[in-house]
Design an enzyme around this catalytic site. Structure first.
Site, PDB file in Angstrom:
ATOM      1  N   ASN A 239     -17.381  -0.382  -6.814  1.00  0.00           N
ATOM      2  CA  ASN A 239     -17.838  -1.061  -5.600  1.00  0.00           C
ATOM      3  C   ASN A 239     -19.075  -0.348  -5.037  1.00  0.00           C
ATOM      4  O   ASN A 239     -18.989   0.751  -4.507  1.00  0.00           O
ATOM      5  CB  ASN A 239     -16.682  -1.054  -4.584  1.00  0.00           C
ATOM      6  CG  ASN A 239     -17.015  -1.796  -3.308  1.00  0.00           C
ATOM      7  OD1 ASN A 239     -18.163  -1.794  -2.864  1.00  0.00           O
ATOM      8  ND2 ASN A 239     -16.018  -2.416  -2.699  1.00  0.00           N
TER       9      ASN A 239
ATOM     10  N   GLU B 246      -3.059   0.981 -10.585  1.00  0.00           N
ATOM     11  CA  GLU B 246      -2.629   0.462  -9.275  1.00  0.00           C
ATOM     12  C   GLU B 246      -1.110   0.476  -9.183  1.00  0.00           C
ATOM     13  O   GLU B 246      -0.462  -0.429  -9.696  1.00  0.00           O
ATOM     14  CB  GLU B 246      -3.118  -0.978  -9.087  1.00  0.00           C
ATOM     15  CG  GLU B 246      -4.612  -1.108  -8.876  1.00  0.00           C
ATOM     16  CD  GLU B 246      -5.024  -1.172  -7.406  1.00  0.00           C
ATOM     17  OE1 GLU B 246      -4.156  -1.006  -6.516  1.00  0.00           O
ATOM     18  OE2 GLU B 246      -6.224  -1.389  -7.160  1.00  0.00           O
TER      19      GLU B 246
ATOM     20  N   ASP C  74      -8.511   4.217  -1.823  1.00  0.00           N
ATOM     21  CA  ASP C  74      -7.820   2.952  -1.647  1.00  0.00           C
ATOM     22  C   ASP C  74      -7.926   2.626  -0.155  1.00  0.00           C
ATOM     23  O   ASP C  74      -7.757   3.513   0.694  1.00  0.00           O
ATOM     24  CB  ASP C  74      -6.355   3.029  -2.079  1.00  0.00           C
ATOM     25  CG  ASP C  74      -5.807   1.626  -2.323  1.00  0.00           C
ATOM     26  OD1 ASP C  74      -6.274   0.974  -3.270  1.00  0.00           O
ATOM     27  OD2 ASP C  74      -4.944   1.175  -1.557  1.00  0.00           O
TER      28      ASP C  74
ATOM     29  N   HIS D   4     -13.399   3.802   8.914  1.00  0.00           N
ATOM     30  CA  HIS D   4     -12.254   4.442   8.276  1.00  0.00           C
ATOM     31  C   HIS D   4     -12.704   5.298   7.097  1.00  0.00           C
ATOM     32  O   HIS D   4     -12.283   6.436   6.933  1.00  0.00           O
ATOM     33  CB  HIS D   4     -11.275   3.352   7.818  1.00  0.00           C
ATOM     34  CG  HIS D   4     -11.910   2.220   7.048  1.00  0.00           C
ATOM     35  ND1 HIS D   4     -13.084   1.616   7.438  1.00  0.00           N
ATOM     36  CD2 HIS D   4     -11.554   1.607   5.873  1.00  0.00           C
ATOM     37  CE1 HIS D   4     -13.412   0.677   6.554  1.00  0.00           C
ATOM     38  NE2 HIS D   4     -12.496   0.656   5.608  1.00  0.00           N
TER      39      HIS D   4
HETATM   40  P1  IMP Z   1      -9.546  -1.393  -2.649  1.00  0.00           P
HETATM   41  O1  IMP Z   1      -9.616  -0.165  -1.806  1.00  0.00           O
HETATM   42  O2  IMP Z   1     -10.626  -1.413  -3.669  1.00  0.00           O
HETATM   43  O3  IMP Z   1      -8.178  -1.657  -3.183  1.00  0.00           O
HETATM   44  O4  IMP Z   1      -9.923  -2.638  -1.773  1.00  0.00           O
HETATM   45  C1  IMP Z   1      -9.347  -2.958  -0.596  1.00  0.00           C
HETATM   46  C2  IMP Z   1      -9.915  -4.253  -0.068  1.00  0.00           C
HETATM   47  O5  IMP Z   1      -9.898  -4.105   1.346  1.00  0.00           O
HETATM   48  C3  IMP Z   1     -11.360  -4.560  -0.455  1.00  0.00           C
HETATM   49  O6  IMP Z   1     -11.454  -5.415  -1.541  1.00  0.00           O
HETATM   50  C4  IMP Z   1     -11.891  -5.243   0.785  1.00  0.00           C
HETATM   51  O7  IMP Z   1     -11.600  -6.620   0.741  1.00  0.00           O
HETATM   52  C5  IMP Z   1     -11.076  -4.605   1.885  1.00  0.00           C
HETATM   53  N1  IMP Z   1     -11.821  -3.485   2.481  1.00  0.00           N
HETATM   54  C6  IMP Z   1     -11.590  -2.160   2.355  1.00  0.00           C
HETATM   55  N2  IMP Z   1     -12.482  -1.442   3.039  1.00  0.00           N
HETATM   56  C7  IMP Z   1     -13.300  -2.340   3.591  1.00  0.00           C
HETATM   57  C8  IMP Z   1     -14.449  -2.209   4.413  1.00  0.00           C
HETATM   58  O8  IMP Z   1     -14.938  -1.125   4.747  1.00  0.00           O
HETATM   59  N3  IMP Z   1     -15.002  -3.368   4.788  1.00  0.00           N
HETATM   60  C9  IMP Z   1     -14.531  -4.589   4.448  1.00  0.00           C
HETATM   61  N4  IMP Z   1     -13.486  -4.771   3.667  1.00  0.00           N
HETATM   62  C10 IMP Z   1     -12.869  -3.646   3.248  1.00  0.00           C
END
Ligand code: IMP
Length: 188
Positions: free
Chosen positions: A10, A37, A66, A169
């Site tokens: 990302n 995961e 995460d 965060h």
């Molecule tokens: P992961 O941490 O890659 O599992 O993703 C968590 C999901 O939460 C992401 O795909 C976003 O949709 C959402 N997310 C996490 N952090 C953010 C942020 O800072 N902004 C917007 N969406 C977030």
């Protein structure tokens, strides 16, 4: 300058985290490792398992994040399932679930896990806010257009990365990580 491996695909996460790491004298470098995961309500547990797995593949210390959006009126949903919910029902699906709901408070949470010869350490950060009535702004990613942090009237998607990083965060978790590294990797 010390290089820190960050397992993510990302680019937005890299941009946000990278800024904080560079501020504390670290150089982020992304690595491509399939993310393990595990299912847990605790994003700290999800991040920790993923980081230990990534370390076992790479053989070098590695950072994994995460994150998730926890909406209070929905009992914390989508929380650890945020990525899946974003891909499936998206922003509009989330807004639909909140149609007619006045209590729109939510929390963004991030867990950064760093695995290495010391085992794994986890740093958490969160920001409270509320879900907007409609998406606004085009910066950032994921749920940014619908999240309005406390004390501000704009969504994360209406802010520059620098502004978002003052309160996000992810940046909060990253600063804790920097303090730990700077303090000589002392046990938490
Ligand atoms: P992961 O941490 O890659 O599992 O993703 C968590 C999901 O939460 C992401 O795909 C976003 O949709 C959402 N997310 C996490 N952090 C953010 C942020 O800072 N902004 C917007 N969406 C977030």
């Amino acid at each position: 300058m010390e290089e820190v491996l960050f397992a993510t695909g990302n680019r937005h996460k890299l941009e946000e985290l990278g800024r904080v790491l560079r501020e504390c004298g670290l150089v982020p470098r992304t690595v491509d490792v399939a993310k393990l995961e595990v299912q847990s309500d605790d994003i700290g547990v999800v991040a920790a398992y993923a980081a230990v797995h990534a370390y076992s593949v790479l053989g070098r210390p590695v950072l994994v994040e995460d994150a998730g959006l926890f909406v209070n009126a929905l009992g914390g949903f989508p929380g650890p399932y945020s990525s899946y919910v974003y891909k499936t029902i998206g922003l509009n699906g989330l807004l639909k679930l909140l149609e007619g709901v006045r209590e729109r408070t939510a929390v963004f949470r991030s867990a950064l896990a760093y695995a290495g010869p010391w085992g794994v350490v986890v740093f958490k950060g969160e920001v409270r806010g509320r879900i907007a009535e409609e998406p606004r702004g085009s910066a950032g990613f994921g749920f940014d257009p619908v999240f309005i942090p406390e004390g501000v009237e704009r969504t994360f998607a209406e802010m520059s990365t620098e502004e978002k990083n003052r309160i996000s965060h992810r940046a909060r978790a990253a600063r804790k990580f920097c303090d730990w590294l700077r303090g000589g990797r002392k046990p938490l």
